[in-house]
Write a protein that holds these residues in place. Structure first.
Motif, PDB file in Angstrom:
ATOM      1  N   GLY A  47       1.016  -0.296 -11.356  1.00  0.00           N
ATOM      2  CA  GLY A  47       0.111   0.393 -10.445  1.00  0.00           C
ATOM      3  C   GLY A  47      -0.379  -0.555  -9.369  1.00  0.00           C
ATOM      4  N   LEU A  48      -0.632   0.019  -8.204  1.00  0.00           N
ATOM      5  CA  LEU A  48      -1.099  -0.750  -7.058  1.00  0.00           C
ATOM      6  C   LEU A  48      -1.951   0.158  -6.194  1.00  0.00           C
ATOM      7  CD1 LEU A  48      -0.910  -3.237  -5.062  1.00  0.00           C
ATOM      8  CD2 LEU A  48       1.113  -2.097  -4.112  1.00  0.00           C
ATOM      9  N   LYS A  49      -3.072  -0.371  -5.741  1.00  0.00           N
ATOM     10  CA  LYS A  49      -3.909   0.353  -4.774  1.00  0.00           C
ATOM     11  C   LYS A  49      -4.214  -0.584  -3.625  1.00  0.00           C
ATOM     12  CE  LYS A  49      -5.862   3.712  -7.804  1.00  0.00           C
ATOM     13  NZ  LYS A  49      -6.968   4.550  -8.147  1.00  0.00           N
ATOM     14  N   VAL A  50      -3.907  -0.111  -2.421  1.00  0.00           N
ATOM     15  CA  VAL A  50      -4.219  -0.844  -1.201  1.00  0.00           C
ATOM     16  C   VAL A  50      -5.163   0.033  -0.399  1.00  0.00           C
ATOM     17  CG1 VAL A  50      -3.291  -1.859   0.918  1.00  0.00           C
ATOM     18  CG2 VAL A  50      -1.959  -1.969  -1.202  1.00  0.00           C
ATOM     19  N   LYS A  51      -6.259  -0.572   0.042  1.00  0.00           N
ATOM     20  CA  LYS A  51      -7.268   0.196   0.768  1.00  0.00           C
ATOM     21  C   LYS A  51      -6.791   0.581   2.162  1.00  0.00           C
ATOM     22  CE  LYS A  51     -12.146   0.327   1.696  1.00  0.00           C
ATOM     23  NZ  LYS A  51     -13.432  -0.080   1.214  1.00  0.00           N
ATOM     24  N   ALA A  52      -6.308  -0.397   2.925  1.00  0.00           N
ATOM     25  CA  ALA A  52      -5.858  -0.111   4.289  1.00  0.00           C
ATOM     26  C   ALA A  52      -4.694  -1.020   4.636  1.00  0.00           C
ATOM     27  CB  ALA A  52      -7.003  -0.310   5.285  1.00  0.00           C
ATOM     28  N   PRO A  53      -3.596  -0.457   5.064  1.00  0.00           N
ATOM     29  CA  PRO A  53      -3.319   0.974   5.152  1.00  0.00           C
ATOM     30  C   PRO A  53      -3.172   1.568   3.749  1.00  0.00           C
ATOM     31  CG  PRO A  53      -1.332  -0.253   5.673  1.00  0.00           C
ATOM     32  CD  PRO A  53      -2.433  -1.265   5.481  1.00  0.00           C
ATOM     33  N   PRO A  54      -3.640   2.797   3.567  1.00  0.00           N
ATOM     34  CA  PRO A  54      -3.692   3.385   2.229  1.00  0.00           C
ATOM     35  C   PRO A  54      -2.329   3.492   1.542  1.00  0.00           C
ATOM     36  CG  PRO A  54      -4.913   4.729   3.798  1.00  0.00           C
ATOM     37  CD  PRO A  54      -4.155   3.715   4.590  1.00  0.00           C
ATOM     38  N   ARG A  62      -0.755 -11.954   2.122  1.00  0.00           N
ATOM     39  CA  ARG A  62      -1.303 -11.028   3.113  1.00  0.00           C
ATOM     40  C   ARG A  62      -2.810 -10.873   2.951  1.00  0.00           C
ATOM     41  NH1 ARG A  62       3.902 -10.284   2.530  1.00  0.00           N
ATOM     42  NH2 ARG A  62       5.133  -9.335   4.181  1.00  0.00           N
ATOM     43  N   SER A  63      -3.278 -10.989   1.749  1.00  0.00           N
ATOM     44  CA  SER A  63      -4.716 -10.957   1.511  1.00  0.00           C
ATOM     45  C   SER A  63      -5.389 -12.173   2.144  1.00  0.00           C
ATOM     46  CB  SER A  63      -5.000 -10.915   0.012  1.00  0.00           C
ATOM     47  OG  SER A  63      -6.383 -10.941  -0.228  1.00  0.00           O
ATOM     48  N   ASP A  64      -4.812 -13.341   1.915  1.00  0.00           N
ATOM     49  CA  ASP A  64      -5.366 -14.577   2.469  1.00  0.00           C
ATOM     50  C   ASP A  64      -5.301 -14.597   3.991  1.00  0.00           C
ATOM     51  OD1 ASP A  64      -5.789 -15.398  -0.133  1.00  0.00           O
ATOM     52  OD2 ASP A  64      -4.026 -16.708  -0.208  1.00  0.00           O
ATOM     53  N   LYS A  65      -4.179 -14.154   4.535  1.00  0.00           N
ATOM     54  CA  LYS A  65      -3.948 -14.266   5.982  1.00  0.00           C
ATOM     55  C   LYS A  65      -4.581 -13.125   6.780  1.00  0.00           C
ATOM     56  CE  LYS A  65      -0.269 -15.543   9.160  1.00  0.00           C
ATOM     57  NZ  LYS A  65       1.143 -15.860   9.297  1.00  0.00           N
ATOM     58  N   TYR A  66      -4.485 -11.893   6.255  1.00  0.00           N
ATOM     59  CA  TYR A  66      -4.921 -10.720   7.016  1.00  0.00           C
ATOM     60  C   TYR A  66      -6.049  -9.931   6.359  1.00  0.00           C
ATOM     61  CZ  TYR A  66      -0.323 -11.662   9.016  1.00  0.00           C
ATOM     62  OH  TYR A  66       0.771 -12.267   9.575  1.00  0.00           O
ATOM     63  N   GLY A  67      -6.486 -10.364   5.198  1.00  0.00           N
ATOM     64  CA  GLY A  67      -7.561  -9.656   4.512  1.00  0.00           C
ATOM     65  C   GLY A  67      -7.118  -8.385   3.809  1.00  0.00           C
ATOM     66  N   LEU A  68      -5.840  -8.293   3.453  1.00  0.00           N
ATOM     67  CA  LEU A  68      -5.349  -7.122   2.734  1.00  0.00           C
ATOM     68  C   LEU A  68      -6.152  -6.959   1.450  1.00  0.00           C
ATOM     69  CD1 LEU A  68      -3.059  -4.926   2.679  1.00  0.00           C
ATOM     70  CD2 LEU A  68      -1.847  -6.481   1.140  1.00  0.00           C
ATOM     71  N   ASN A  69      -6.709  -5.775   1.263  1.00  0.00           N
ATOM     72  CA  ASN A  69      -7.525  -5.467   0.088  1.00  0.00           C
ATOM     73  C   ASN A  69      -6.662  -4.664  -0.882  1.00  0.00           C
ATOM     74  OD1 ASN A  69      -9.408  -4.616  -1.773  1.00  0.00           O
ATOM     75  ND2 ASN A  69     -10.881  -3.894  -0.260  1.00  0.00           N
ATOM     76  N   PHE A  70      -6.315  -5.264  -2.018  1.00  0.00           N
ATOM     77  CA  PHE A  70      -5.444  -4.580  -2.972  1.00  0.00           C
ATOM     78  C   PHE A  70      -5.860  -4.880  -4.405  1.00  0.00           C
ATOM     79  CE2 PHE A  70      -3.557  -8.751  -2.757  1.00  0.00           C
ATOM     80  CZ  PHE A  70      -3.034  -8.972  -4.015  1.00  0.00           C
ATOM     81  N   GLN A  71      -5.441  -3.991  -5.302  1.00  0.00           N
ATOM     82  CA  GLN A  71      -5.626  -4.168  -6.741  1.00  0.00           C
ATOM     83  C   GLN A  71      -4.298  -3.861  -7.416  1.00  0.00           C
ATOM     84  OE1 GLN A  71      -8.753  -1.238  -7.329  1.00  0.00           O
ATOM     85  NE2 GLN A  71     -10.139  -2.902  -7.903  1.00  0.00           N
ATOM     86  N   PRO A 131       2.730 -12.437  -5.269  1.00  0.00           N
ATOM     87  CA  PRO A 131       2.399 -13.536  -4.349  1.00  0.00           C
ATOM     88  C   PRO A 131       2.495 -13.136  -2.870  1.00  0.00           C
ATOM     89  CG  PRO A 131       3.706 -14.382  -6.157  1.00  0.00           C
ATOM     90  CD  PRO A 131       3.691 -12.875  -6.293  1.00  0.00           C
ATOM     91  N   ASN A 132       3.436 -12.256  -2.523  1.00  0.00           N
ATOM     92  CA  ASN A 132       3.514 -11.795  -1.133  1.00  0.00           C
ATOM     93  C   ASN A 132       2.312 -10.930  -0.755  1.00  0.00           C
ATOM     94  OD1 ASN A 132       5.766 -12.964   0.207  1.00  0.00           O
ATOM     95  ND2 ASN A 132       7.108 -11.784  -1.124  1.00  0.00           N
ATOM     96  N   LEU A 133       1.823 -10.145  -1.682  1.00  0.00           N
ATOM     97  CA  LEU A 133       0.583  -9.399  -1.434  1.00  0.00           C
ATOM     98  C   LEU A 133      -0.589 -10.368  -1.260  1.00  0.00           C
ATOM     99  CD1 LEU A 133       0.919  -6.526  -4.057  1.00  0.00           C
ATOM    100  CD2 LEU A 133       1.092  -6.283  -1.575  1.00  0.00           C
ATOM    101  N   GLU A 134      -0.644 -11.379  -2.112  1.00  0.00           N
ATOM    102  CA  GLU A 134      -1.732 -12.368  -2.036  1.00  0.00           C
ATOM    103  C   GLU A 134      -1.710 -13.125  -0.713  1.00  0.00           C
ATOM    104  OE1 GLU A 134      -0.832 -14.443  -5.673  1.00  0.00           O
ATOM    105  OE2 GLU A 134      -2.142 -13.119  -6.858  1.00  0.00           O
TER     106      GLU A 134
END
Length: 143
Positions: free
Chosen positions: A56-63, A13-22, A8-11
């Motif tokens: 596993g986790l992948k974040v595009k930026a910052p890598p 950041r995705s909503d607020k800052y556009g963090l791209n993660f899988q 949920p904390n990653l999500e």
């Protein structure tokens, strides 16, 4: 932070800052058991909890990449590279011993710098220090 709050904390950041993660599909008992068999030791509970929520986790930026439990291997010294920051800084567990917290030390594979002593500190502080502020958690920081 409880492990239940990590995704949920990653999500947020995705909503607020556009963090791209899988995030990888949670590891089951068979994957965890197979890993323990490969490295010939039990894993600390916090490591197990993390992989049961986030295999596993992948974040595009910052890598940032955290490897799936199926891809983890120990070297001859018991070091297990499990995360790569900024596409080059390899972070590992030291499975050769447990520390005073009954955990594996988490360190920079190439320099030996100890990043933290617990997996909970890693998922609570170190990952977000990198994602939010690009702090160089893999070496001593000067302020």
């Amino acid at each position: 932070m409880y492990i239940e709050h990590f995704i949920p904390n990653l999500e947020k950041r995705s909503d607020k800052y556009g963090l791209n993660f899988q995030v990888g599909i949670p590891a089951g008992e068979s994957a965890i058991g197979a890993f323990e068999k490969r490295i010939e030791t039990k894993i600390p509970e916090q490591v197990k909890w993390f992989y049961q929520k986030c295999n596993g986790l992948k974040v595009k930026a910052p890598p940032l990449e955290i490897k799936s439990i199926e891809s983890l291997e120990a070297d001859e010294k018991g070091k297990i590279i499990f995360a790569i920051f900024d596409e080059k800084h390899r972070i590992c567990f030291d499975s050769s011993k447990t520390n005073d917290a009954s955990q594996w030390d988490i360190s920079n594979y190439d320099t030996g710098y100890v990043v933290t002593l617990t997996m909970a500190s890693f998922w609570t502080n170190k990952i977000f220090a990198w994602l939010d502020k690009k702090r160089t958690i893999w070496k001593e920081e000067t302020y």
